[in-house]
Design an enzyme around this catalytic site. Structure first.
Site, PDB file in Angstrom:
ATOM      1  N   GLU A  22       0.829  -1.194   0.000  1.00 48.84           N
ATOM      2  CA  GLU A  22       0.000   0.000   0.000  1.00 48.84           C
ATOM      3  C   GLU A  22       0.866   1.249   0.000  1.00 48.84           C
ATOM      4  OE1 GLU A  22      -2.913   2.194   3.160  1.00 48.84           O
ATOM      5  OE2 GLU A  22      -3.390   0.156   2.583  1.00 48.84           O
ATOM      6  N   HIS A  67      -4.390   7.125  -0.046  1.00 46.09           N
ATOM      7  CA  HIS A  67      -3.741   5.824   0.084  1.00 46.09           C
ATOM      8  C   HIS A  67      -4.338   4.869  -0.933  1.00 46.09           C
ATOM      9  CE1 HIS A  67      -7.161   4.920   2.798  1.00 46.09           C
ATOM     10  NE2 HIS A  67      -6.876   3.635   2.650  1.00 46.09           N
ATOM     11  N   HIS A  69      -5.520   0.981  -2.232  1.00 46.27           N
ATOM     12  CA  HIS A  69      -6.035  -0.343  -1.901  1.00 46.27           C
ATOM     13  C   HIS A  69      -5.665  -1.256  -3.065  1.00 46.27           C
ATOM     14  CE1 HIS A  69      -9.473   0.822   1.149  1.00 46.27           C
ATOM     15  NE2 HIS A  69      -8.264   1.131   1.586  1.00 46.27           N
ATOM     16  N   ASP A  80     -10.270   3.270   8.000  1.00 43.67           N
ATOM     17  CA  ASP A  80     -10.163   4.456   7.143  1.00 43.67           C
ATOM     18  C   ASP A  80     -11.158   5.529   7.589  1.00 43.67           C
ATOM     19  OD1 ASP A  80      -8.267   3.207   5.578  1.00 43.67           O
ATOM     20  OD2 ASP A  80      -9.668   2.671   3.984  1.00 43.67           O
TER      21      ASP A  80
HETATM   22 ZN   LIG Z   1      -7.780   1.968   3.385  1.00 42.44          ZN
END
Ligand SMILES: [Zn+2]
Length: 132
Positions: A22, A67, A69, A80
């Protein structure tokens, strides 16, 4: 809030090159246009830990977060949502395959919001950190 096209392209590229790990970063804006990604060092492969480190960064003026996924499911996780509510007003999640249609933006309540992509002329600016 808007985002510069180049900044979005950078985000998608770095998310893609980070996969299957990630990527996480903070978003910084000029006016109402997101122009900068502050890369978070030490990002872990785990979704939750990446975001946790993201929000532990002190003293950086940011408007939100980004961010990835790598799974491609770009729905915010419970963690989140909790973190969105704590800091920032716009939160981007990008998922595989990291093209122009595989990201979404959410507000602090986790509600999907439209983030307009605009052309922004980047100038030489050396005063990024001054005045704060
Ligand atoms: Zn996330």
């Amino acid at each position: 809030m808007k985002i510069a096209r180049e900044t979005l392209q950078f985000i998608l590229e770095v998310c893609k090159s980070s996969a299957p790990l990630e990527f996480a970063g903070m978003l910084s804006a000029r006016g109402d246009i997101i122009t900068e990604v502050v890369v978070v060092p030490g990002t872990e492969s785990s979704d939750e830990s990446a975001v946790m480190e993201l929000f532990m960064l002190p003293n950086i003026h940011t408007v939100g977060s980004v961010h990835s996924h790598p799974s491609g499911n770009i729905t915010p996780s419970g963690a989140d949502l909790e973190l969105f509510s704590k800091k920032g007003i716009v939160h981007i999640i990008a998922g595989a395959p990291f093209d122009s249609g595989s990201w979404k933006c959410y507000d602090k309540d986790g509600v999907q919001v439209k983030l307009e992509v605009v052309d922004y002329e980047f100038k030489e600016e050396n005063d990024f950190e001054s005045g704060e």
